[in-house]
Design an enzyme around this catalytic site. Structure first.
Site, PDB file in Angstrom:
ATOM      1  N   ASP A 274       0.848  -1.200   0.000  1.00 15.18           N
ATOM      2  CA  ASP A 274       0.000   0.000   0.000  1.00 15.18           C
ATOM      3  C   ASP A 274       0.883   1.250   0.000  1.00 15.18           C
ATOM      4  O   ASP A 274       2.092   1.161   0.205  1.00 15.18           O
ATOM      5  CB  ASP A 274      -0.880  -0.065   1.259  1.00 15.18           C
ATOM      6  CG  ASP A 274      -1.969   1.001   1.247  1.00 15.18           C
ATOM      7  OD1 ASP A 274      -2.319   1.483   0.157  1.00 15.18           O
ATOM      8  OD2 ASP A 274      -2.456   1.343   2.341  1.00 15.18           O
TER       9      ASP A 274
ATOM     10  N   ASP B   6      -9.020   3.714  -2.242  1.00 17.72           N
ATOM     11  CA  ASP B   6      -9.998   4.147  -1.234  1.00 17.72           C
ATOM     12  C   ASP B   6     -11.283   4.711  -1.827  1.00 17.72           C
ATOM     13  O   ASP B   6     -11.528   5.923  -1.784  1.00 17.72           O
ATOM     14  CB  ASP B   6      -9.344   5.160  -0.306  1.00 17.72           C
ATOM     15  CG  ASP B   6      -8.181   4.547   0.448  1.00 17.72           C
ATOM     16  OD1 ASP B   6      -8.017   3.304   0.386  1.00 17.72           O
ATOM     17  OD2 ASP B   6      -7.428   5.295   1.085  1.00 17.72           O
TER      18      ASP B   6
ATOM     19  N   GLU C  99       2.699   4.974  -4.032  1.00 14.11           N
ATOM     20  CA  GLU C  99       2.718   5.895  -5.206  1.00 14.11           C
ATOM     21  C   GLU C  99       4.073   6.589  -5.339  1.00 14.11           C
ATOM     22  O   GLU C  99       4.438   6.890  -6.470  1.00 14.11           O
ATOM     23  CB  GLU C  99       1.595   6.923  -5.053  1.00 14.11           C
ATOM     24  CG  GLU C  99       0.207   6.313  -5.161  1.00 14.11           C
ATOM     25  CD  GLU C  99      -0.188   5.456  -3.946  1.00 14.11           C
ATOM     26  OE1 GLU C  99       0.238   5.817  -2.821  1.00 14.11           O
ATOM     27  OE2 GLU C  99      -0.879   4.447  -4.120  1.00 14.11           O
TER      28      GLU C  99
HETATM   29  C1  GLC Z   1      -4.812   3.261   2.750  1.00 15.35           C
HETATM   30  C2  GLC Z   1      -5.270   2.059   1.955  1.00 15.35           C
HETATM   31  C3  GLC Z   1      -6.351   1.331   2.727  1.00 15.35           C
HETATM   32  C4  GLC Z   1      -5.807   0.933   4.102  1.00 15.35           C
HETATM   33  C5  GLC Z   1      -5.320   2.176   4.847  1.00 15.35           C
HETATM   34  C6  GLC Z   1      -4.657   1.830   6.183  1.00 15.35           C
HETATM   35  O1  GLC Z   1      -5.809   4.200   2.865  1.00 15.35           O
HETATM   36  O2  GLC Z   1      -5.718   2.420   0.686  1.00 15.35           O
HETATM   37  O3  GLC Z   1      -6.788   0.204   2.037  1.00 15.35           O
HETATM   38  O4  GLC Z   1      -6.809   0.311   4.846  1.00 15.35           O
HETATM   39  O5  GLC Z   1      -4.373   2.864   4.055  1.00 15.35           O
HETATM   40  O6  GLC Z   1      -3.574   1.005   6.006  1.00 15.35           O
END
Ligand code: GLC
Length: 814
Positions: free
Chosen positions: A405, A488, A408
């Site tokens: 995650d 998200d 980017e």
């Molecule tokens: C980001 C991710 C999401 C995750 C969050 C906490 O917003 O896109 O899926 O739950 O981080 O890690």
């Protein structure tokens, strides 16, 4: 070109206004076997032709292009073909593999014709363009031509009328006009009445695609770099150019079967007790589930590769007990390493010089979940190895998959309100291939580099096992390393609807293993929305329920008895379809075409399908028409040419037809294309191996014709190891023919490296006329069995015993 009247236009995009921006006349030409280099007043263009047809055009405003080895393009896909060069009529004419490329001597303007003489690409007025900060092109886009691809973008399936920025961004507001999001796949697919093409612009930094936003019948591409490296692929239809693009940038490996099951997530299941409770509830309620995701709370203070000693004191024991119960665990990993001198990962990262720097030579410290954090340099193979090594505490505890995650990369020190700047600042640099470069030049590759490192970790800690990696950020070629989820979204009906064209275009952009957070990540789902979303999610490649920390519970049982029953039904149907779904993944790995498909891909002659955003095919045979608004009990569905069967009732429809499908909350309209065979099995709590037992072949005859029939290739193997790549799998071609004599179903094992241990299979027909008797024989000539179809509930079933060693079978009935 004027774009000022376009609301979506980002003012920071480079533009080309005047003739002075053109590359100018051709001054000289160099020609070798497979390559032509043209030098203009401003810059140079190298043209190389490869088998495909595939034409590479590399324009640089410098003397020579300054290209780094591509992360996206597979060198083995580039098989050069000889280029012939001629001069005449004020132009150079290059011919290779039946394709003719003409370059005007005065302006450098290019056009491409195929072997049939059809114009396939034409610059508007000038050849390549350049300005202070960018290089670009402006080309004709006839109004009859439709545009697709471009990776993960908001908006409808057809992309004309907007400007799209390729710049991976942590953008949680997925409004219809919001751009960019997390992934950048700079491939533009165009299909017109004549033919189709794909233009891939290999630009890992910032680039822009303006798809006729000024309504002038042009598209333009600008790349914020000195060089624009592009590949033009030609075909008759979109499917052909998507397959060519798949060869160019690679295909997804076959994922482990368990990753095609249902996956449950929340930000976060915060303690061992909570995780156990979730697992127990799935099994108690008999809702199939294969995967539990651990979001950031499993870590010790958000330090990656650690376990919180209080919340998860015995991870190895927990994970082994979960596994005994059929649950795999996927843990989230963020690139940001907490800048904490007492933390081993940070210390070894600093000692080994594995983090990105600022131009002044100091290690860059940004801010992410753990507070101050450093960013690994995933462009260095040495640092990727180091990152892979860090996974030890996760794999030692028994983790099965990694969820990458924030890659980017996201940086909270950036501009919160302008998410393209929510990333490390301009003066951050990374070493790549021995040279220090601005991170911004490599920006869109950061996530891919991270995923490469994760796959390395699997090789190290789980040799022989298929990796499962999930990623938020990516670039062209990401499909070789990871599945992609769309970040998200919100629990809005609009976001559920918007995810369909987004996933379809990701699929056309080479990324087949995709999904959106089921139920919506931010905001609270209603019971009705959740029921509709889980039904739709069951027919998307990556199927995971996930929700944010401040939302209400979004588990399948969180919305009362009725919705729980619906969730159980939809997830169970998905599990029963795994032989079909898994085989479709195997097919996609072979041919590069998506698993989740826009209808026009398979029905290219029907103009009504060109921009159809609320229906699609899941695999090649199943038409899905999700309900995307509240308060509905029916749904309008368009069925293209051919016979269609209602998946639930077996009712037959003859397309093309507009129908109103019954869609109470417990039903998602699904239709099977006539001529298909859909292999199914009995749903279980969780997946085991891809040896399908029992195997039920649901047969959907088409209109009687003496045609060749339609084929489906069933793929079977152990479901988790890489042994199948060495031949340990079974492929069975299943063909259904219908003619005046009746129906013939043929099974032919074309690769026999795996024994599913089956002793019988059943053939199941949709309700309708009593099919009576069947005859079945194994080849060559061994009678297997015969009998009559028996009525079971509302289906007709024939149980066929299999003689061991039989690798082909024919069943006939009237
Ligand atoms: C980001 C991710 C999401 C995750 C969050 C906490 O917003 O896109 O899926 O739950 O981080 O890690």
């Amino acid at each position: 070109m004027s774009t000022t009247d376009n609301l979506f236009y980002d003012e920071s995009a480079p533009r080309f206004f005047s003739v002075d921006d053109g590359c100018g006349p051709v001054l000289s030409v160099e020609h070798s076997e497979a390559e032509v280099v043209l030098r203009f007043g401003l810059g140079s263009l190298r043209i190389t032709c490869y088998r495909g047809p595939l034409v590479r055009m590399t324009y640089s405003r410098r003397e020579e292009p300054d290209l780094l080895p591509s992360y996206a393009v597979l060198s083995e896909a580039l098989v050069p073909v000889p280029v012939a060069l001629q001069e005449g009529d004020g132009a150079y004419h290059l011919t290779a593999d039946g394709v003719t490329l003409t370059v005007q001597q005065d302006s450098g303007a290019l056009c491409v014709r195929d072997s049939a003489g059809r114009l396939r690409m034409a610059d508007r007025e000038h050849g390549f363009l350049r300005c202070e900060t960018a290089v670009g092109l402006v080309r004709e886009l006839d109004e009859s031509v439709r545009s697709y691809g471009l990776g993960e973008k908001t908006g409808f399936l057809e992309k004309r009328g907007r400007v799209y920025h390729m710049w991976n961004s942590d953008e949680p507001q997925h409004h219809p006009a919001r751009d960019p999001l997390y992934q950048s796949v700079p491939v533009l697919i165009t299909e017109g009445p004549q033919a189709a093409s794909a233009l891939f612009v290999d630009a890992p930094g910032s680039s822009w695609f303006d798809i006729d936003s000024g309504r002038e019948g042009v598209y333009s591409v600008s790349v914020e770099a000195d060089t624009l490296d592009s590949y033009l692929m030609l075909g008759e239809r979109t499917a052909e150019v998507v397959a060519l693009y798949g060869k160019l940038t690679g295909q997804m490996p076959l994922p482990p079967l368990w990753s095609l099951g249902y996956q449950q997530s929340r930000y976060s299941y915060e303690t061992e007790a909570e995780v156990r409770e979730i697992a127990r509830t799935f099994r108690e309620k008999k809702i199939p589930c294969d995967v539990l995701h651990f979001d950031i709370h499993y870590m010790d203070g958000y330090r990656v590769f650690t376990w919180d000693p209080l919340r998860f004191p015995r991870p190895a024991q927990l994970l082994s007990e979960l596994l005994q119960d059929g649950f795999r665990v996927v843990t989230i990993i963020d690139p940001g390493v907490k800048a904490d001198p007492g933390y081993a990962v940070y210390k070894s990262g600093m000692e080994g010089n594995h983090f990105c720097h600022r131009t002044d030579g100091t290690v860059y410290v940004g801010r992410v979940w753990p507070g101050e954090a450093c960013y690994p340099n995933f462009f260095s193979p040495r640092s990727r190895d180091w990152w892979a090594e860090q996974h030890r505490p996760l794999f030692n505890a028994g983790v099965s998959g990694i969820w990458n995650d924030m890659n980017e990369p996201s940086d909270f020190t950036g501009d919160f309100f302008h998410r393209s700047s929510f990333t490390p600042p301009q003066d951050v640099v990374a070493e790549r291939d021995g040279i220090i470069r601005p991170l911004s030049e490599l920006h869109n590759l950061y996530g891919v580099g991270m995923n490469m490192a994760t796959r390395r970790a699997f090789e190290q800690y789980r040799p022989g096992v298929r990796p499962f990696v999930l990623t938020r950020a990516g670039y062209a070629g990401v499909q070789r390393y990871a599945a992609v989820w769309t970040g998200d979204n919100h629990s809005y009906w609009e976001h559920m609807a918007a995810s369909i064209p987004m996933l379809l275009n990701l699929g056309l952009s080479g990324v087949a293993f995709t999904g959106a957070d089921v139920g919506g990540f931010q905001h609270n789902a209603t019971a009705e929305l959740f029921a509709r979303w889980i039904a739709y999610g069951a027919f998307t490649p990556f199927f995971r329920g996930h929700t944010a920390n401040d939302t209400q519970r979004h588990e399948p049982w969180s919305f009362g008895r009725e919705v729980e029953e619906i969730a159980r039904k939809m997830i169970s149907v998905r599990y029963s379809l795994l032989p079909y779904i898994y085989s479709e993944f195997a097919r996609s790995r072979r041919d590069g075409l998506p698993v989740m498909r826009p209808l026009f891909l398979d029905y290219p002659d029907d103009p009504r399908l060109c921009n159809l955003n609320d229906q699609y095919l899941f695999g090649t045979s199943l038409l899905v028409a999700p309900v995307l608004q509240p308060g509905k009990v029916t749904r309008e569905v368009y069925l293209p040419e051919g016979v269609w069967y209602d998946f639930w009732t077996g009712t037959r429809h003859d397309g093309p037809a507009d129908i109103v499908a019954r869609a109470p909350l417990s039903v998602i309209p699904l239709f099977v294309a006539g001529g298909s065979v859909i292999p199914r099995t009995r749903p279980a709590d969780h997946t085991k191996s891809a040896a399908w037992n029992p195997l039920e072949l649901y047969v959907y005859p088409s209109r009687g014709s003496a045609g060749a029939g339609t084929s489906f290739t069933l793929h079977e193997d152990d479901g988790f190891s890489t042994a199948w790549t060495e031949g340990s799998y079974r492929s069975t071609d299943i063909t259904l023919r219908t003619d005046e004599e009746g129906h013939t179903l043929e099974l032919l094992v074309t690769h026999d490296g795996f024994d599913p241990g089956r002793t019988s299979l059943s053939v199941i027909l949709p309700p309708g006329r009593d099919p009576g008797a069947y005859r079945a024989r194994g080849m060559p000539g061994t009678e297997v069995s015969g009998g009559t179809f028996e009525k079971r509930e509302n289906e007709w079933v024939a149980e066929i015993a299999l003689v061991p060693g039989t690798n082909s079978l024919t069943a006939r009935w009237k």
